[in-house]
Design a protein around this motif. Structure first.
Motif, PDB file in Angstrom:
ATOM      1  N   TRP A  40       0.829  -1.213   0.000  1.00 24.16           N
ATOM      2  CA  TRP A  40       0.000   0.000   0.000  1.00 24.16           C
ATOM      3  C   TRP A  40       0.858   1.254   0.000  1.00 24.16           C
ATOM      4  N   TYR A  41       1.983   1.197   0.699  1.00 22.28           N
ATOM      5  CA  TYR A  41       2.908   2.338   0.677  1.00 22.28           C
ATOM      6  C   TYR A  41       3.385   2.600  -0.745  1.00 22.28           C
ATOM      7  N   TYR A  42       3.821   1.527  -1.426  1.00 23.36           N
ATOM      8  CA  TYR A  42       4.357   1.719  -2.774  1.00 23.36           C
ATOM      9  C   TYR A  42       3.261   2.069  -3.773  1.00 23.36           C
ATOM     10  N   LEU A  43       2.064   1.567  -3.572  1.00 21.97           N
ATOM     11  CA  LEU A  43       0.958   1.961  -4.444  1.00 21.97           C
ATOM     12  C   LEU A  43       0.700   3.456  -4.327  1.00 21.97           C
ATOM     13  N   LEU A  44       0.683   3.964  -3.092  1.00 19.78           N
ATOM     14  CA  LEU A  44       0.469   5.393  -2.873  1.00 19.78           C
ATOM     15  C   LEU A  44       1.632   6.214  -3.420  1.00 19.78           C
ATOM     16  N   ARG A  45       2.854   5.779  -3.114  1.00 17.72           N
ATOM     17  CA  ARG A  45       4.030   6.532  -3.565  1.00 17.72           C
ATOM     18  C   ARG A  45       4.134   6.568  -5.084  1.00 17.72           C
ATOM     19  N   MET A  46       3.975   5.433  -5.727  1.00 21.95           N
ATOM     20  CA  MET A  46       4.096   5.381  -7.175  1.00 21.95           C
ATOM     21  C   MET A  46       2.959   6.139  -7.849  1.00 21.95           C
ATOM     22  N   SER A  47       1.766   6.104  -7.264  1.00 21.15           N
ATOM     23  CA  SER A  47       0.647   6.866  -7.818  1.00 21.15           C
ATOM     24  C   SER A  47       0.907   8.364  -7.706  1.00 21.15           C
ATOM     25  N   LEU A  85      14.259   7.262  -8.158  1.00 23.77           N
ATOM     26  CA  LEU A  85      14.262   6.615  -6.842  1.00 23.77           C
ATOM     27  C   LEU A  85      13.262   5.458  -6.798  1.00 23.77           C
ATOM     28  N   VAL A  86      12.127   5.609  -7.464  1.00 23.69           N
ATOM     29  CA  VAL A  86      11.167   4.505  -7.553  1.00 23.69           C
ATOM     30  C   VAL A  86      11.797   3.342  -8.317  1.00 23.69           C
ATOM     31  N   ALA A  87      12.460   3.648  -9.448  1.00 22.30           N
ATOM     32  CA  ALA A  87      13.125   2.597 -10.218  1.00 22.30           C
ATOM     33  C   ALA A  87      14.195   1.905  -9.371  1.00 22.30           C
ATOM     34  N   HIS A  88      14.870   2.667  -8.544  1.00 26.74           N
ATOM     35  CA  HIS A  88      15.879   2.097  -7.642  1.00 26.74           C
ATOM     36  C   HIS A  88      15.250   1.084  -6.701  1.00 26.74           C
ATOM     37  N   ASP A  89      14.142   1.442  -6.065  1.00 33.62           N
ATOM     38  CA  ASP A  89      13.482   0.525  -5.120  1.00 33.62           C
ATOM     39  C   ASP A  89      12.945  -0.710  -5.837  1.00 33.62           C
ATOM     40  N   VAL A  90      12.413  -0.504  -7.030  1.00 36.91           N
ATOM     41  CA  VAL A  90      11.908  -1.628  -7.813  1.00 36.91           C
ATOM     42  C   VAL A  90      13.045  -2.578  -8.162  1.00 36.91           C
ATOM     43  N   GLY A  91      14.197  -2.006  -8.533  1.00 38.23           N
ATOM     44  CA  GLY A  91      15.346  -2.826  -8.898  1.00 38.23           C
ATOM     45  C   GLY A  91      15.863  -3.670  -7.757  1.00 38.23           C
ATOM     46  N   HIS A  92      15.644  -3.215  -6.542  1.00 39.69           N
ATOM     47  CA  HIS A  92      16.080  -3.974  -5.369  1.00 39.69           C
ATOM     48  C   HIS A  92      15.009  -4.947  -4.883  1.00 39.69           C
ATOM     49  N   ARG A  93      13.970  -5.139  -5.648  1.00 37.70           N
ATOM     50  CA  ARG A  93      12.889  -6.065  -5.308  1.00 37.70           C
ATOM     51  C   ARG A  93      12.203  -5.677  -3.995  1.00 37.70           C
ATOM     52  N   GLN A  94      12.123  -4.396  -3.725  1.00 35.59           N
ATOM     53  CA  GLN A  94      11.419  -3.930  -2.536  1.00 35.59           C
ATOM     54  C   GLN A  94       9.911  -3.891  -2.755  1.00 35.59           C
ATOM     55  N   VAL A  95       9.504  -3.790  -4.021  1.00 35.41           N
ATOM     56  CA  VAL A  95       8.097  -3.550  -4.343  1.00 35.41           C
ATOM     57  C   VAL A  95       7.377  -4.841  -4.695  1.00 35.41           C
ATOM     58  N   PHE A  96       7.934  -5.592  -5.648  1.00 31.53           N
ATOM     59  CA  PHE A  96       7.284  -6.806  -6.158  1.00 31.53           C
ATOM     60  C   PHE A  96       8.111  -8.041  -5.803  1.00 31.53           C
ATOM     61  N   ARG A  97       7.419  -9.123  -5.527  1.00 34.35           N
ATOM     62  CA  ARG A  97       8.118 -10.379  -5.289  1.00 34.35           C
ATOM     63  C   ARG A  97       8.644 -10.978  -6.583  1.00 34.35           C
ATOM     64  N   LEU A 294      22.898  -3.037   4.016  1.00 38.92           N
ATOM     65  CA  LEU A 294      22.816  -4.316   4.710  1.00 38.92           C
ATOM     66  C   LEU A 294      21.598  -5.113   4.266  1.00 38.92           C
ATOM     67  N   PHE A 295      20.502  -4.423   3.996  1.00 37.83           N
ATOM     68  CA  PHE A 295      19.242  -5.078   3.630  1.00 37.83           C
ATOM     69  C   PHE A 295      18.639  -4.369   2.415  1.00 37.83           C
ATOM     70  N   PRO A 296      19.215  -4.615   1.213  1.00 36.77           N
ATOM     71  CA  PRO A 296      18.776  -3.878   0.024  1.00 36.77           C
ATOM     72  C   PRO A 296      17.301  -4.068  -0.333  1.00 36.77           C
ATOM     73  N   SER A 297      16.719  -5.209   0.020  1.00 36.96           N
ATOM     74  CA  SER A 297      15.317  -5.458  -0.329  1.00 36.96           C
ATOM     75  C   SER A 297      14.349  -4.981   0.747  1.00 36.96           C
ATOM     76  N   MET A 298      14.854  -4.335   1.788  1.00 36.05           N
ATOM     77  CA  MET A 298      13.979  -3.804   2.828  1.00 36.05           C
ATOM     78  C   MET A 298      13.185  -2.621   2.272  1.00 36.05           C
ATOM     79  N   PRO A 299      11.854  -2.600   2.425  1.00 37.80           N
ATOM     80  CA  PRO A 299      11.068  -1.465   1.948  1.00 37.80           C
ATOM     81  C   PRO A 299      11.549  -0.152   2.573  1.00 37.80           C
ATOM     82  N   THR A 300      11.546   0.891   1.778  1.00 36.34           N
ATOM     83  CA  THR A 300      12.062   2.187   2.220  1.00 36.34           C
ATOM     84  C   THR A 300      11.483   2.665   3.552  1.00 36.34           C
TER      85      THR A 300
END
Length: 354
Positions: A40-47, A85-97, A294-300
């Motif tokens: 929900w955080y990423y849905l709001l942020r990306m929107s 920055l959104v592309a960065h988080d997506v690239g680290h698999r923070q958003v989608f499994r 330390l935890f690249p896939s941790m949500p922002t």
């Protein structure tokens, strides 16, 4: 700084060293629920970012042939940085499994949205995360334009040798060119046959260029279009570079067989930046660089909550944990650049006739 030469073992073996220090920390982080997804955080942020992106181009069309369009260019420079920055988080698999969803979203945001080759960036950024600030292994400290250590300065040729002695003064002006550099690097990467989905990357990348330039030269006369392009791309590069500069510049660099265990390699070469919600938004959470590495896939949004756990754990292990203000981080980075260029200033002084 404590060093532990390990050669080139597998990443899993690296994490088992030093009494499984990283594994113990990972258990604490997982127990706190900080690796859970935040859809929900990423849905709001990306929107929100998508809305600002669309709104910026709508404002560009509404303002039209006016010098006020340069204010829109400045606004869109910030929005482009947020897309990156959104592309960065997506690239680290923070958003989608799923890898496929991450790749598609990253290419739409990166290639089509801002003209940044997502595949090229992901490969480069992954190598940086594996070995941050390692002179031979981290592409972010290669002496392509600047020199990052005195050893690099002594071996410098070409442009790094020419400007290395004054590079601290040129650092921020050079960041203004980073937006153009991202475009060029993305295009050049298309010649690499190992690049995944190379044709798709190229189609989306050139679609961005075509749409971007068409919009500028259809709405604005040539002079204003060029001015918009310059202001927009230079401010975009400056903003993006200013986000990443505080993270590792001026921190210890490694070379050769200098390979601390995973936890120390990430913590000792990274710097956190203090600040409130504005800093979190402006830097996209990368102000918690130690926790991110330390935890690249941790949500922002979990990075702030992870910080006291990581900081306390590092104190228990007597591992240096650096956190500064934003302007102090820039001062440290510039001081490091100035010190790295010292051999080139000495060489110039010796070559200058009295």
């Amino acid at each position: 700084m404590p060093m532990h030469p390990t050669g080139e073992p597998a990443l899993l073996e690296q994490r088992r060293e030093a009494g499984s220090d990283f594994a113990c920390l990972a258990k604490k982080i997982t127990a706190a629920g900080l690796m859970r997804r935040r859809p929900w955080y990423y849905l709001l942020r990306m929107s929100l970012v998508a809305g600002l992106y669309a709104g910026g181009w709508a404002a560009f069309a509404a303002v039209g042939d006016s010098w006020w369009t340069l204010a829109v260019a400045a606004f869109l420079a910030v929005v482009f940085g947020q897309v990156a920055l959104v592309a960065h988080d997506v690239g680290h698999r923070q958003v989608f499994r799923l890898r496929r969803a991450s790749a598609w979203t990253g290419r739409i945001a990166g290639n089509l949205g801002i003209g940044m080759g997502y595949g090229w960036w992901q490969d480069k950024h992954s190598r940086h995360h594996a070995n941050p600030n390692h002179e031979e292994l981290d592409p972010d400290v290669e002496p392509d334009v600047l020199v990052w250590t005195r050893g690099q300065a002594r071996k410098a040729t070409g442009l790094p040798r020419l400007i290395g002695g004054s590079q601290a003064y040129l650092f921020f002006p050079l960041l203004a060119l980073e937006g153009f550099n991202l475009h060029v690097a993305g295009v050049r990467a298309l010649a690499n046959r190992s690049l995944k989905q190379r044709r798709l990357e190229g189609v989306l990348l050139f679609a961005h260029f075509a749409l971007y330039l068409s919009a500028l030269f259809l709405v604005l006369p040539p002079g204003k279009a060029v001015a918009f392009l310059a202001v927009h791309q230079c401010l975009f590069g400056l903003y993006l570079g200013s986000i990443f500069a505080p993270n590792h510049k001026g921190m210890p660099t490694l070379t050769g067989d200098e390979r601390p265990d995973f936890l120390r390699r990430q913590v000792l070469t990274s710097r956190n930046v203090r600040g409130g919600w504005f800093t979190d938004v402006a830097l996209g959470g990368l102000n918690y660089q130690i926790e991110h590495h330390l935890f690249p896939s941790m949500p922002t949004p979990h990075l702030r909550r992870a910080q006291p756990i990581v900081r306390r754990y590092c104190q228990e292990l007597n591992v240096g944990y650096l956190e500064t203000g934003l302007f102090t981080s820039y001062r440290q980075a510039l001081s490091s650049l100035h010190a790295a260029g010292a051999p080139l200033r000495t060489a110039t002084a010796r070559a200058t006739p009295e």
